[in-house]
Design an enzyme around this catalytic site. Structure first.
Site: not given
Lengths: 218, 232
Positions: A46-48, A88
């Site tokens: 998840s890019e966060n 990320s």
């Protein structure tokens, strides 16, 4: 019958391979996580800032400090890791993530995608979509074949502002599965009961139909 | 060395109208709640805010939009805030939308002394308009500039008087890069611990990047999308 959202997600899950690191976009792509074949190891990014994202928490166990990129409360699986946004996107741009699945408003037959802006109407922003499509080796777009007005979303040329150019590899719609090839959308599978003619009628971009096109097993 | 200040109001000493601020957080996760509240009290105007999101209507940076204290936002996604959209469409607010990875890297570059870098994100889109592009190994990239701020406002879980910080879970997000890129970096934390209590191997932001630190009390930590599964 056109595919429903769960069937689209299940079909995309068949593109997963053991050992893949996968980023799933918001909406139908998120559902793909529910259909990982048994025994297969896939790690969701998840890019966060999560690798090894798990399912939603049980009620009462939500943690405001643990969300996914859709701002939903999630959990961590054993072996997960947490990192900052720069790290990320190093994973994403550095092509360490093998598969990206995201939604689309329009896809062109050369692999261009538009999914972030409708001028004058929607000004929400691109989030991480531009970084994801600029870098991933394998990008699958998951969307309805036509918009609510019945107009094709598989086009010769995108009309909306682009998110990325010549980047999409595969499109899964409610009507079929398509590879992007130099000759256009190559129809690989049809949704059960959907004819090639129906797909042809609803595809504005160049469509390649190579021999008998099998019906999808759902 | 002691960087601890009494509270948010003391920590924001020196913030003036028309300054550029970085504000950490992703959605409402890991936002500097107490510093934002202090900015509302302080009433400074004409701010440029660099932040991944713009909060929601009544929390996060949305509070500063309500009071019209922000003139310009640099963000990647602002979709959760109706007041933001209204001010943008009416021309009261300027916005620069930046791909999320580019935003993170521009902050990191600002803190790391790298004035610009090439990224593939946005090539061939309106994001690349007017920017230098270059080919490397057969692929096209866009030149993006660093971002720096007069003040960076970040939120961490624990910190000490040297300014060393540890974040919790995904509340880390943009905070470490922004902490590096502020001329003055203000960190608010849930807990201040004695130097030595944080394992040096596990510090996320070394204290050199932090100028002022204070403990915030009673964090609201609002959840945007509460999603749960049922117990089977």
């Amino acid at each position: 019958m056109a595919l429903n959202k769960e069937q689209m997600a299940r079909r995309i899950a068949r593109e997963l391979k053991d050992g893949y690191y996968v980023n799933l976009g918001i909406g139908i792509p998120t559902l793909v996580a529910n259909y990982v074949p048994q025994g297969m190891n896939v790690v969701f990014q998840s890019e966060n800032g999560i690798l090894g994202m798990g399912p939603f928490p049980y009620e009462g166990e939500e943690d405001a400090d643990l969300i996914n990129a859709g701002k939903q409360t999630v959990t961590l699986l054993p072996g997960s890791s947490i990192f900052d946004s720069s790290t990320s996107f190093a994973m994403i741009r550095g092509q360490h993530v093998q598969l990206t699945v995201l939604g689309g408003m329009e896809v062109a037959d050369n692999g261009d995608i538009a999914n972030w802006k409708i001028p004058g109407k929607m000004v929400k922003g691109m989030g991480g979509a531009m970084d994801l499509v600029a870098s991933a080796d394998n990008i699958i777009v998951c969307m309805m074949h036509a918009n609510k007005a019945g107009e094709s979303k598989l086009l010769k040329k995108c009309t909306l502002p682009l998110t990325g150019v010549k980047c999409v590899k595969k499109v899964v719609t409610d009507l079929g599965v398509f590879d992007i090839t130099p000759d256009g959308f190559n129809l690989l599978e049809r949704a059960p009961g959907v004819t090639v003619d129906e797909i042809r009628a609803k595809t504005e971009g160049r469509l390649v139909v190579d021999g008998e096109v099998p019906e999808m097993v759902v | 060395m002691n960087k601890i200040v009494a509270n948010a109001d003391a920590a924001l000493e020196g913030i003036q109208d028309n300054m550029t601020l970085m504000v950490g957080g992703f959605g409402l996760c890991g936002i500097p709640e107490k510093s934002i509240a202090a900015l509302v009290r302080k009433g400074v105007k004409g701010l440029t805010c660099i932040s991944n999101n713009a909060g929601v209507d009544d929390f996060g940076l949305g509070l500063l939009l309500q009071t019209r204290q922000i003139r310009r936002m640099i963000s990647s996604y602002v979709g959760e805030n109706a007041e933001f959209e209204r001010q943008l469409l009416s021309g009261e607010l300027e916005v620069e939308l930046v791909p999320q990875g580019t935003l993170a890297e521009r902050c990191r570059a600002g803190g790391a002394g790298i004035p610009a870098f090439f990224t593939p994100a946005g090539y061939g889109t309106e994001v690349a308009e007017g920017k230098e592009t270059r080919e490397f190994d057969g692929k096209m990239y866009v030149l993006e500039n660093w971002l720096r701020a007069d003040f960076a406002l970040v939120k961490a879980w624990k910190g000490d008087r040297f300014g060393n910080l540890v974040y919790k879970r995904t509340a880390r997000n943009f905070n470490p890069m922004m902490a590096m890129a502020g001329k003055i970096t203000v960190a608010e934390v849930e807990e201040i611990v004695e130097p030595g209590e944080l394992d040096p191997d596990e510090i996320h932001t070394p204290g050199i990047f932090v100028n002022r630190i204070f403990r915030g009390e009673g964090y609201e930590k609002r959840i945007e999308q509460r999603t749960v599964r049922s117990r089977a």
